[in-house]
Design an enzyme around this catalytic site. Sequence first.
Site, PDB file in Angstrom:
ATOM      1  N   ASP A 317       3.534  -8.630  26.250  1.00 27.63           N
ATOM      2  CA  ASP A 317       3.047 -10.002  26.143  1.00 27.63           C
ATOM      3  C   ASP A 317       1.522  -9.978  26.010  1.00 27.63           C
ATOM      4  OD1 ASP A 317       2.329  -9.156  28.653  1.00 27.63           O
ATOM      5  OD2 ASP A 317       2.703 -11.090  29.602  1.00 27.63           O
ATOM      6  N   ASP A 385       6.657  -3.564  35.012  1.00 22.73           N
ATOM      7  CA  ASP A 385       6.267  -4.763  34.272  1.00 22.73           C
ATOM      8  C   ASP A 385       5.986  -5.930  35.208  1.00 22.73           C
ATOM      9  OD1 ASP A 385       6.343  -6.368  31.523  1.00 22.73           O
ATOM     10  OD2 ASP A 385       7.451  -7.522  33.011  1.00 22.73           O
TER      11      ASP A 385
HETATM   12  N1  56B Z   1       5.422  -8.822  30.627  1.00 24.39           N
HETATM   13  C1  56B Z   1       5.800  -9.974  31.127  1.00 24.39           C
HETATM   14  N2  56B Z   1       5.392 -11.119  30.564  1.00 24.39           N
HETATM   15  C2  56B Z   1       5.784 -12.277  31.113  1.00 24.39           C
HETATM   16  C3  56B Z   1       6.590 -12.349  32.244  1.00 24.39           C
HETATM   17  C4  56B Z   1       6.790 -13.701  32.522  1.00 24.39           C
HETATM   18  C5  56B Z   1       7.524 -14.327  33.649  1.00 24.39           C
HETATM   19  N3  56B Z   1       8.563 -13.546  34.167  1.00 24.39           N
HETATM   20  C6  56B Z   1       9.199 -14.062  35.318  1.00 24.39           C
HETATM   21  C7  56B Z   1      10.322 -13.279  35.740  1.00 24.39           C
HETATM   22  C8  56B Z   1      10.326 -13.079  37.081  1.00 24.39           C
HETATM   23  C9  56B Z   1       9.059 -13.409  37.655  1.00 24.39           C
HETATM   24  O1  56B Z   1       9.173 -14.092  38.844  1.00 24.39           O
HETATM   25  C10 56B Z   1       8.313 -14.101  36.521  1.00 24.39           C
HETATM   26  O2  56B Z   1       8.119 -15.451  36.747  1.00 24.39           O
HETATM   27  C11 56B Z   1       6.104 -14.407  31.544  1.00 24.39           C
HETATM   28  N4  56B Z   1       5.505 -13.539  30.714  1.00 24.39           N
HETATM   29  C12 56B Z   1       4.579 -13.796  29.637  1.00 24.39           C
HETATM   30  O3  56B Z   1       3.305 -14.039  30.219  1.00 24.39           O
HETATM   31  C13 56B Z   1       2.562 -14.906  29.362  1.00 24.39           C
HETATM   32  C14 56B Z   1       2.292 -16.182  30.076  1.00 24.39           C
HETATM   33  O4  56B Z   1       1.212 -16.044  30.890  1.00 24.39           O
HETATM   34  P1  56B Z   1       0.438 -17.362  31.403  1.00 24.39           P
HETATM   35  O5  56B Z   1      -0.131 -18.025  30.150  1.00 24.39           O
HETATM   36  O6  56B Z   1      -0.593 -16.849  32.328  1.00 24.39           O
HETATM   37  O7  56B Z   1       1.476 -18.201  32.094  1.00 24.39           O
HETATM   38  C15 56B Z   1       3.465 -15.190  28.155  1.00 24.39           C
HETATM   39  O8  56B Z   1       3.234 -14.249  27.139  1.00 24.39           O
HETATM   40  C16 56B Z   1       4.825 -15.006  28.771  1.00 24.39           C
HETATM   41  O9  56B Z   1       5.813 -14.769  27.806  1.00 24.39           O
HETATM   42  C17 56B Z   1       7.023 -11.118  32.852  1.00 24.39           C
HETATM   43  O10 56B Z   1       7.739 -11.057  33.845  1.00 24.39           O
HETATM   44  N5  56B Z   1       6.591  -9.973  32.246  1.00 24.39           N
END
Ligand code: 56B
Length: 408
Positions: A317, A385
């Site tokens: 991401d 991750d």
């Molecule tokens: N690598 C990775 N990227 C993730 C997540 C998650 C959420 N995962 C949920 C699953 C269980 C947890 O409790 C999390 O809540 C979102 N993203 C990415 O982040 C960015 C958003 O950022 P901001 O604009 O700051 O909100 C956006 O590209 C989004 O697609 C993850 O887990 N891993």
Amino acid sequence: MLVGARESFHHVISLGMVSDGCWALGMPTLSSKFVAHNGFTFLVNRKKEGRFRVRAPKTHMVENTFPVQQPLQRDTRSMKTRETSNELEGSQARKTPHSLENSMDNVRESSAWVASRSSHVVVDSAGIEKVVSTIDTIPKVEWDFEGIHYFDNGPLTVQYLLVLDALNFCFWPDKDLNYDHLASGLKAALQNDKSAFDADRLQKYTGPQLRELLKWPRPLPLEDERVRLLHEVGIELERNFEGKASNIVESCGKSAVNLVAIVARHFPGFRDHSVYKGHQVFLYKRAQIFAADLWGAFRGQGYGEFKDVGSLTIMADYIVPAVLRQLGVLKYSPTLATTIEASGEIGAGTEEEVELRACSIHAVEKMRELISVKSGRQVLSVELDLWLWASGVQSASLQHHRTLSIYY
Ligand SMILES: Nc1nc2c(c(CN[C@H]3C=C[C@H](O)[C@@H]3O)cn2[C@@H]2O[C@H](COP(=O)(O)O)[C@@H](O)[C@H]2O)c(=O)[nH]1
């Protein structure tokens, strides 16, 4: 030069001129060309009298959306020209375990390929050594540490997670919006109305209705794309999965690798590929996070039981690359660093963007290997991750790259 188009990565419907010995199906003809019209890209091949409407997100270069796999599998089904992404319909599609290619091997191998040729982003082995030696144990982050996700331990949770991950991209253009709004907004919508994510309803949402569902007061970033992807999910769920995302999971044989491949095969919006230096690169961020979210939410049981959860990579991401850079695991070229620090936009499918994402995946695979060598502990990439992501979103000083993309 690549001018290929694929409706499904298993089913080539038309393919154009390809260099580097890439195998071409159906002779690429000079009469094949892409025509942009009304926000869509059409592949027009006059000789075959085919006119294929290709769904191309407006924000993406054609190459980024319809890459060509090397080498392409010869598949008799691929000779058919279809407007849709799926060959098999209804229960036949679900019961067929298919000869699904190993979607995760593709991600690992193509990311390593990029990392070995990259020039804007470097995976720093010394940085990896340092992180692995300084961090005794990787902190285990609870899935839903934020307490924002819907969970009822049943099929509706699966429906929720598919909808969530269909929309789980590109929050940054609105400085007040973030992932939490999406997760908690969809949760509240579902608690309010249990049929909000029924397949027929998903096909009908408009931009303003989606905003209203999320209680977001102004247009969402890439709102048209979000609506299009919701419709796509609704249509395909209805057509091949009796409207239920849980049927997708039931068809994957408790394999996360199969799940990613099935999702990417059936839902074009999840087909997160790129072409880098003429080579197809697989990243599958949202398809993988769907599997990871199921595993996390159901704690590895029921709909979250995957015998091969260790095959998933990190989800590339815009947060994780920035965290890896802060940790000294990734190094950026001065030009790239300046662009990111100045909040300049980086085009989808550019070398810089592909390197940021692929090098992040490769770097974490290397971290994982080193942890195993040094301590004998097997750490999952999904655990790494979540740790990296959770620390990133809690860091006020994090500067991430900005790419308008439907994939992350
Ligand atoms: N690598 C990775 N990227 C993730 C997540 C998650 C959420 N995962 C949920 C699953 C269980 C947890 O409790 C999390 O809540 C979102 N993203 C990415 O982040 C960015 C958003 O950022 P901001 O604009 O700051 O909100 C956006 O590209 C989004 O697609 C993850 O887990 N891993």
